[in-house]
Design an enzyme around this catalytic site. Structure first.
Site, mmCIF file in Angstrom:
data_model
loop_
_atom_site.group_PDB
_atom_site.id
_atom_site.type_symbol
_atom_site.label_atom_id
_atom_site.label_comp_id
_atom_site.label_asym_id
_atom_site.label_seq_id
_atom_site.Cartn_x
_atom_site.Cartn_y
_atom_site.Cartn_z
ATOM 1 C CG ASP A 204 22.634 -154.109 -48.104
ATOM 2 O OD1 ASP A 204 23.296 -153.406 -49.159
ATOM 3 O OD2 ASP A 204 21.639 -153.942 -47.776
ATOM 4 C CG HIS A 237 24.151 -150.759 -46.014
ATOM 5 N ND1 HIS A 237 24.474 -150.184 -45.073
ATOM 6 C CD2 HIS A 237 22.703 -151.027 -46.100
ATOM 7 C CE1 HIS A 237 23.160 -150.121 -44.215
ATOM 8 N NE2 HIS A 237 22.209 -150.487 -44.955
ATOM 9 C CG HIS A 354 16.764 -153.620 -49.743
ATOM 10 N ND1 HIS A 354 17.881 -152.843 -49.283
ATOM 11 C CD2 HIS A 354 15.648 -152.929 -49.765
ATOM 12 C CE1 HIS A 354 17.512 -151.671 -48.981
ATOM 13 N NE2 HIS A 354 15.842 -151.713 -49.600
ATOM 14 C CD GLU A 541 35.412 -125.032 -39.479
ATOM 15 O OE1 GLU A 541 35.925 -125.278 -40.449
ATOM 16 O OE2 GLU A 541 35.997 -125.553 -38.476
ATOM 17 C CG ASP A 570 35.639 -123.179 -26.185
ATOM 18 O OD1 ASP A 570 36.697 -124.115 -25.853
ATOM 19 O OD2 ASP A 570 35.803 -122.151 -26.323
ATOM 20 C CB SER A 576 38.592 -125.281 -31.213
ATOM 21 O OG SER A 576 39.256 -124.455 -32.112
ATOM 22 C CD GLU A 581 35.496 -137.123 -26.390
ATOM 23 O OE1 GLU A 581 34.932 -137.270 -25.381
ATOM 24 O OE2 GLU A 581 36.005 -138.102 -27.010
#
Length: 603
Positions: A204, A237, A354, A541, A570, A576, A581
């Protein structure tokens, strides 16, 4: 004589009063300190419970990727690179080293550290001094270090042996998690790695902290200089899936301006990768194990489970071995299991990491298991100490504790505890608001009289049943819900000072909560399927991903609601969405920050 006796008696009475006053002050201070420690312990319990719950989500996400690969490829057969990103090896044979390095030039204007290969002790020193000045190591040298480390590691066994003597100790460090100042402090107090000063770093190294790259580079360069005296164990990790959630990937993108670290620089035959997809277990696929090498290099499902158990398991006081319900992976093992394993392999002790510990280390299982954690201030500044261990043959372990202090060093203890618990309660409230609809449903099932009130026990039961965080809800209730004089809770007050900002007013709260709750998962998924690295995802998508996600996670939301939200997000109607954002549009608003008051108390 009489006057003398009277004077003595008066003095005795004054001394008795002074002693009583001192005892009262001492008892008050002890009680005050105990309450502060209790508040701090509760805050750490909140941090840890939420951390482990997030890790459960990470393991669930790994299973989703297998599900997505099986289904998404059928929807988008023209995008085989998605499969390549999981099944293609991230680097090819070492013969391609110069092909990669030849793509990068180090300009004369670069004023950061310059490494000379083969590396020497001087390079360790140069690197440390440069990082103290907050300089960035050029990508060319980063790649050289990575290639060289890979070459050396491939020549070494999975398990390494080291010897100590009464005159030669070894230092064991736990999780660092990108905490560069902690590593600097360890080296300052304990000395740099060398033949006479060997180290073990217990995994880690990266994630969460801001300087994971710097920590990793110092450790790898030190390993290349002293490969027999600096040992690097893998933690949970050291995994690209974990890095995508917990910060290392973002750090790389920020410091090296890379569009993606997920795609292989050299194209890999998509058909071959797709063909292999059906021959490898789901779990292996989910964790991105290498599948383009010889069969002997591939992990079986049983082997993969062994790796997970090694990297994710925790010791507990209860006997036996049983599922690690907190993390969602690995197991809990009791003192009987520890004794059995140590006896079987003729070992005396297990030193592992851990888990964050308030004092930086913890001893359990009758002294046979030591947990060491080297990242101080892991959850919040002042939340915990870091530690490392020095051991040698025939001696007992010696523990060294420390805590990096900056802004809080001059603040009184109660103010530091207030800051820690304030952050913890804020996180807990954000967890609650992400499950608001589910919590209200659970409250109302208990509220048979429709009074709007529940007993403390009913409220605590509902909180635990929905959130599953295993917290002392009764003790925390004063910060989370209003109670009347009879001790009954006004359960709707649990949400009165916090809400999730809606990006679109018309969207139903249930959908908003769901997107907010799974925002980290959704962002990782988006970064994987953003095949052209544009930062945008098409509406097609977007919808396909959501339908698969909803199916796998059993989300009960009508598709039309999500489609409506997507259409509204959109804004320029180009078909798209900037998905990153999009996720930023969902954020929590704290109306009242009661925890900033100095009289805040958890106990």
């Amino acid at each position: 004589m009489g006057c003398g006796t009277s004077t003595t008696a008066t003095k005795d009475k004054k001394s008795e009063k002074a002693l009583k006053a001192a005892l009262v002050i001492q008892n008050w201070y002890r009680g005050y300190s105990a309450r502060l420690k209790t508040r701090q312990r509760y805050a750490l319990t909140i941090f840890q419970s939420i951390e482990y719950a997030d890790e459960q989500g990470q393991l669930q996400l790994s299973n989703f990727f297998s599900f997505m690969l099986e289904n998404y490829a059928h929807v988008h057969e023209k995008d085989p690179e998605l499969v390549n990103r999981f099944f293609g090896s991230s680097t090819q044979d070492s013969k391609d080293r110069q092909d990669y390095l030849g793509l990068i030039d180090v300009p004369d204007s670069y004023c950061g550290p310059r490494l000379q290969f083969p590396l020497t002790f001087t390079d360790i020193d140069v690197l440390i001094e440069a990082f103290k000045q907050q300089q960035i190591l050029h990508a060319y040298y980063v790649l050289e270090v990575l290639f060289e480390t890979r070459k050396v590691l491939k020549q070494m066994p999975n398990f390494t042996h080291t010897k100590t003597s009464p005159s030669k100790e070894i230092t064991i460090c736990g999780d660092l998690h990108g905490k560069l100042d902690d590593l600097f402090l360890i080296f300052y107090k304990n000395g740099l790695p060398s033949v006479s000063n060997p180290y073990v770093f217990n995994g880690d190294f990266v994630d969460r902290g801001r300087n994971s790259m710097e920590v990793l580079m110092i450790l790898l360069v030190s390993f290349l200089v002293y490969p027999n005296d600096l040992h690097l164990n893998r933690g949970n990790h050291e995994d690209f899936m974990m890095n995508m959630r917990y910060g290392f990937t973002k750090e790389i993108l920020h410091k090296y301006k890379m569009k993606s670290v997920l795609m292989s620089p050299i194209p890999i035959d998509g058909d071959r990768a797709t063909e292999k997809k059906n021959k490898v277990g789901k779990a292996i696929a989910a964790w991105g194990m290498k599948t383009d090498g010889p069969f002997s290099e591939q992990l079986t499902k049983h082997e993969w489970e062994q790796v997970i158990n090694i990297l994710w398991s925790d010791p507990r006081g209860k006997r036996g071995c049983y599922p690690n319900t907190s993390r969602g992976g690995g197991c809990y093992f009791g003192p009987d299991i520890t004794s059995k394993i140590l006896n079987k392999y003729q070992l005396k002790m297990l030193v592992r990491s851990h888990e964050c510990k308030p004092e930086g280390y913890e001893i359990c299982h009758d002294g046979k298991v030591i947990t060491v954690f080297s990242a101080s201030n892991y959850y919040e500044e002042g939340s915990n100490r870091g530690a490392y261990i020095r051991m040698s043959s025939g001696t007992t372990p010696r523990f060294f504790q420390y805590q990096i202090t900056k802004a809080t060093c001059l603040r009184p203890l109660y103010q530091r505890v207030n800051a820690i618990e304030s952050s913890a309660i804020r996180m807990l409230k954000e967890r609650m608001i992400s499950r608001k609809t589910d919590l209200i449903r659970a409250f109302q099932l208990q509220d048979r009289n429709k009074s709007g009130k529940l007993s403390m026990g009913q409220w605590a039961f509902s909180m635990e049943n929905v959130l599953g965080l295993n917290l002392p809800w009764r003790s925390l209730s004063s910060h989370l819900v209003a109670t009347d004089k009879d001790g009954n809770t006004d359960y709707m007050s649990s949400f009165q000072d916090i809400h999730i900002q809606k990006p679109v007013k018309e969207v139903q709260s249930t959908l908003i909560e769901t997107v907010y709750r799974y925002r980290s998962d959704l962002q990782i998924i988006f970064n994987v399927i953003d095949s052209d690295h544009s930062g945008l995802i098409s509406m097609e998508e977007f919808r396909s991903m959501w339908k698969l996600f909803k199916s796998h996670y059993s989300v009960r939301i009508d598709d039309s609601q999500f489609d409506e939200l997507a259409e509204r997000m959109d804004s320029n109607k180009d078909g798209s969405i900037d998905f990153n954002e999009f996720l930023k549009a969902f954020y929590v608003v704290h109306k009242f920050d009661k925890l900033s008051k100095s009289d805040t108390k958890l106990a």
